[in-house]
Design a protein around this motif. Structure first.
Motif, mmCIF file in Angstrom:
data_model
loop_
_atom_site.group_PDB
_atom_site.id
_atom_site.type_symbol
_atom_site.label_atom_id
_atom_site.label_comp_id
_atom_site.label_asym_id
_atom_site.label_seq_id
_atom_site.Cartn_x
_atom_site.Cartn_y
_atom_site.Cartn_z
ATOM 1 N N ARG A 1 0.861 -1.184 0.000
ATOM 2 C CA ARG A 1 0.000 0.000 0.000
ATOM 3 C C ARG A 1 0.893 1.228 0.000
ATOM 4 O O ARG A 1 1.901 1.277 0.720
ATOM 5 C CB ARG A 1 -0.890 -0.023 1.240
ATOM 6 N N ARG A 2 0.486 2.231 -0.784
ATOM 7 C CA ARG A 2 1.249 3.469 -0.877
ATOM 8 C C ARG A 2 1.412 4.083 0.509
ATOM 9 O O ARG A 2 0.448 4.164 1.270
ATOM 10 C CB ARG A 2 0.501 4.448 -1.774
ATOM 11 N N ALA A 3 2.625 4.463 0.838
ATOM 12 C CA ALA A 3 2.869 5.014 2.181
ATOM 13 C C ALA A 3 3.952 6.074 2.107
ATOM 14 O O ALA A 3 4.844 5.999 1.250
ATOM 15 C CB ALA A 3 3.290 3.900 3.133
ATOM 16 N N PRO A 4 3.892 7.060 3.001
ATOM 17 C CA PRO A 4 4.919 8.108 3.004
ATOM 18 C C PRO A 4 6.264 7.548 3.451
ATOM 19 O O PRO A 4 6.319 6.516 4.096
ATOM 20 C CB PRO A 4 4.385 9.110 4.025
ATOM 21 N N MET B 1 4.104 0.098 1.891
ATOM 22 C CA MET B 1 4.146 -0.682 3.129
ATOM 23 C C MET B 1 3.386 -1.972 2.926
ATOM 24 O O MET B 1 2.478 -2.052 2.108
ATOM 25 C CB MET B 1 3.449 0.083 4.263
ATOM 26 N N ARG C 1 -0.851 -2.842 8.815
ATOM 27 C CA ARG C 1 -2.299 -2.699 8.872
ATOM 28 C C ARG C 1 -2.875 -4.038 8.483
ATOM 29 O O ARG C 1 -2.605 -4.562 7.405
ATOM 30 C CB ARG C 1 -2.803 -1.627 7.907
ATOM 31 N N ALA D 1 0.651 7.209 9.451
ATOM 32 C CA ALA D 1 0.003 7.937 8.351
ATOM 33 C C ALA D 1 -1.128 7.102 7.745
ATOM 34 O O ALA D 1 -2.207 7.613 7.445
ATOM 35 C CB ALA D 1 1.038 8.282 7.282
ATOM 36 N N LEU D 2 -0.889 5.789 7.589
ATOM 37 C CA LEU D 2 -1.945 4.924 7.046
ATOM 38 C C LEU D 2 -3.145 4.879 7.988
ATOM 39 O O LEU D 2 -4.299 4.865 7.561
ATOM 40 C CB LEU D 2 -1.419 3.497 6.822
ATOM 41 N N GLU E 1 -5.114 7.951 7.505
ATOM 42 C CA GLU E 1 -5.884 7.827 6.251
ATOM 43 C C GLU E 1 -7.110 6.932 6.441
ATOM 44 O O GLU E 1 -8.194 7.240 5.959
ATOM 45 C CB GLU E 1 -5.002 7.238 5.140
ATOM 46 N N GLU F 1 -6.853 10.233 1.450
ATOM 47 C CA GLU F 1 -5.411 10.029 1.273
ATOM 48 C C GLU F 1 -4.665 11.295 1.665
ATOM 49 O O GLU F 1 -5.098 12.402 1.324
ATOM 50 C CB GLU F 1 -5.102 9.688 -0.191
ATOM 51 N N LEU F 2 -3.584 11.121 2.354
ATOM 52 C CA LEU F 2 -2.752 12.280 2.700
ATOM 53 C C LEU F 2 -1.829 12.587 1.529
ATOM 54 O O LEU F 2 -1.313 11.668 0.895
ATOM 55 C CB LEU F 2 -1.922 11.969 3.944
ATOM 56 N N PHE G 1 1.510 13.715 0.659
ATOM 57 C CA PHE G 1 2.821 13.988 1.235
ATOM 58 C C PHE G 1 3.716 14.805 0.320
ATOM 59 O O PHE G 1 4.786 15.218 0.693
ATOM 60 C CB PHE G 1 3.518 12.673 1.598
#
Lengths: 445, 83
Positions: free
Chosen positions: A384-387, A392, A428, B46-47, B50, B56-57, B59
């Motif tokens: 999953r897209r993550a900062p 992630m 998650r 962060a997830l 969200e 969605e954040l 960044f």
């Protein structure tokens, strides 16, 4: 549209013609199925299991060029593609079982403008065929779509028949969608080998298959790991009542946990997993109850047997059972990992690898860690897209039905943290109430 | 969905650490390095934000600033929800 392709000189019943078939709860034999009149080359959309079996037998007897599928798997775009490729797209329902009325095949989808090649009414024998000459003996498969949009792969009954040695008498369950590679595997076995009977499950009966199987003496079942997990999840007691002597898994990565669960239920049965695809045929068959295959099977050159290789992370197979135009080494798109003395197939290359901040994670290996948890019935692992990290690892899980208390997210994170590097631990974890499944009986695509 | 308050984000941050068997100190000035809050934990937080907000954040919007303390993390995520 019904253009007869009956060619008396060529008709010969297959060796398994007298095998028992149970369709819709009724026992018949291949020989009892209705005689069809099919156009040629035909793309048959079977509206029932019985119609699909009748089309398969028709091909075995007459060699009619045939692509067999279900209406659900062949969308309007695909129908147009098939017409452009010279096929006559034909819907085939249970009315095919009423030869007295002479209606064996319908014109397809009149709402879409009908078939430009449309022939006369039933039995009219207008003589029109497709827009090209048929290729006798050719069978077409639509790949399951886990590799993207379904594509056609050319086979013959012979190249689809991979079990050739004499087999003990068995009654097989057929849970697959008509026309899929897995469906043809079970169907060719019954068509070509005396003593290999079939009990067919319609999609709406799928959840109750153990009851049907027990009632009709099924002792051999082939299914995807998702199929087996769902069955264990729904009613393991009903499954245990089916007198299984052969359990086969295929179509998805097979992990140790599902093999162990089935072994516990059926200690004396043979439990096999098969790696097969419409591109390379049945190429790996493992009976030792362990996930993966022995590493010393790699790069063995045995005449008449597929050669298995690894290039980079990818499984490459050179198979005598390949589809048309796929001779030589075929890149399977499946990712492998060598762990100790076994080669594990972890998932599709394009979806198995998750890049977490520059560290590579195999979704399949994480999934195997989760499904090994005693209180989980099923797991799916994705990126999953993550900062900061790009992606992630996240997961969806279904608790085991007998779990007194389903494990919470923190407990599952700890379970994974004890067994995986930090970046591979799913952070998650969503709990689902039911194992998702598609018509192909797969869920992880 | 409404954006999360600083206190709600703090609760989520505590949960991230609790899943790792660690505790979040009350002091916003606590150094991330000292409590072992790493980039994996930050990403997980962060997830979670969200998932709570259904949004969605983004960044890419603000330039990443120096994030060294618990308070920095909370301020940053509060601000990011408004981007």
């Amino acid at each position: 549209m019904t253009v007869s392709t009956a060619r008396p000189a060529a008709t010969r019943e297959p060796a398994g013609a007298d095998n028992r078939l149970v369709v819709g709860g009724v026992a018949v034999s291949w020989r009892d199925l209705p005689e069809l009149s099919l156009p040629e080359p035909a793309a048959v959309l079977a509206h029932s299991a019985r119609a699909a079996l009748a089309a398969a037998r028709h091909h075995a007897v007459h060699g009619t060029e045939l692509l067999l599928g279900t209406p659900g798997r062949v969308d309007p775009v695909m129908r147009a593609e098939l017409r452009a490729a010279g096929f006559i797209v034909t819907a085939l329902g249970d009315h095919g079982t009423r030869p007295d009325e002479g209606v064996a095949a319908d014109r397809d989808d009149p709402a879409a403008g009908g078939d430009p090649d449309g022939g006369g009414p039933a039995g009219g024998g207008s003589g029109s065929g497709g827009s090209r000459p048929a290729e006798p003996g050719r069978l077409w498969l639509l790949t399951s779509g886990s590799t993207g949009r379904p594509k056609r792969v050319g086979h013959t009954l012979d190249s689809l028949t991979t079990v050739r040695g004499a087999q003990p008498e068995r009654t097989w369950l057929c849970p697959y969608a008509p026309g899929s590679y897995a469906w043809w595997q079970v169907v060719t076995l019954s068509l070509t080998q005396p003593g290999q009977h079939l009990v067919v499950v319609e999609p709406d009966e799928l959840d109750e298959w153990p009851v049907l199987a027990a009632a009709h003496g099924v002792d051999a079942v082939s299914g995807t790991p998702t199929f087996w997990r769902r069955t264990l999840y729904r009613d393991a007691a009903a499954l245990a009542r089916v007198p299984l002597r052969q359990l086969t898994l295929g179509g998805e990565p097979v992990d140790q946990a599902i093999l162990d669960q089935l072994r516990e239920l059926f200690p004396a049965a043979r439990i096999s997993w098969i790696y097969a695809s419409s591109e390379v045929g049945a190429s790996i068959v493992v009976h030792d109850g362990r996930a993966g295959f022995p590493v010393d099977w790699l790069d063995r050159d045995v005449p008449g047997r597929p050669t298995l290789s690894v290039r980079g992370d990818e499984l490459v197979i050179t198979s005598p059972y390949h589809g048309m135009g796929l001779d030589g080494p075929v890149r399977t798109g499946d990712r492998v990992r060598v762990v100790d003395d076994r080669v594990l197939i972890t998932g599709r290359l394009d979806s198995d690898e998750i890049n977490v901040g520059g560290s590579k994670v195999s979704a399949g290996l994480v999934r195997d860690v989760l499904t090994a948890h005693p209180r989980l019935a099923w797991a799916r692992v994705t990126g999953r897209r993550a900062p900061l990290l790009g992606r992630m690892v996240v997961a969806e899980v279904v608790p085991a039905p007998d779990a007194a208390e389903p494990p919470d997210e923190a407990a599952l994170v700890r379970w994974c943290a004890d067994r995986l590097p930090d970046h591979a631990v799913p952070r998650r974890i969503r709990v689902l109430t039911e194992i998702p499944v598609k018509e192909t009986l797969k869920s992880d695509v | 969905m409404e954006e999360l308050s600083r206190a709600q984000i703090r609760d989520l941050m505590a949960q991230v650490l609790r899943n790792q068997g660690r505790a979040l100190p009350d002091d916003d000035a606590a150094q991330l390095r000292e409590i072992g809050f790493r980039s994996l934990d930050f990403s997980e937080l962060a997830l979670r934000v969200e998932d709570e907000t259904g949004e969605e954040l983004n960044f890419d919007a603000p330039g990443l600033r120096r994030i060294a303390t618990v308070g920095d993390v909370l301020d940053f995520l509060v601000e990011l929800q408004r981007q």
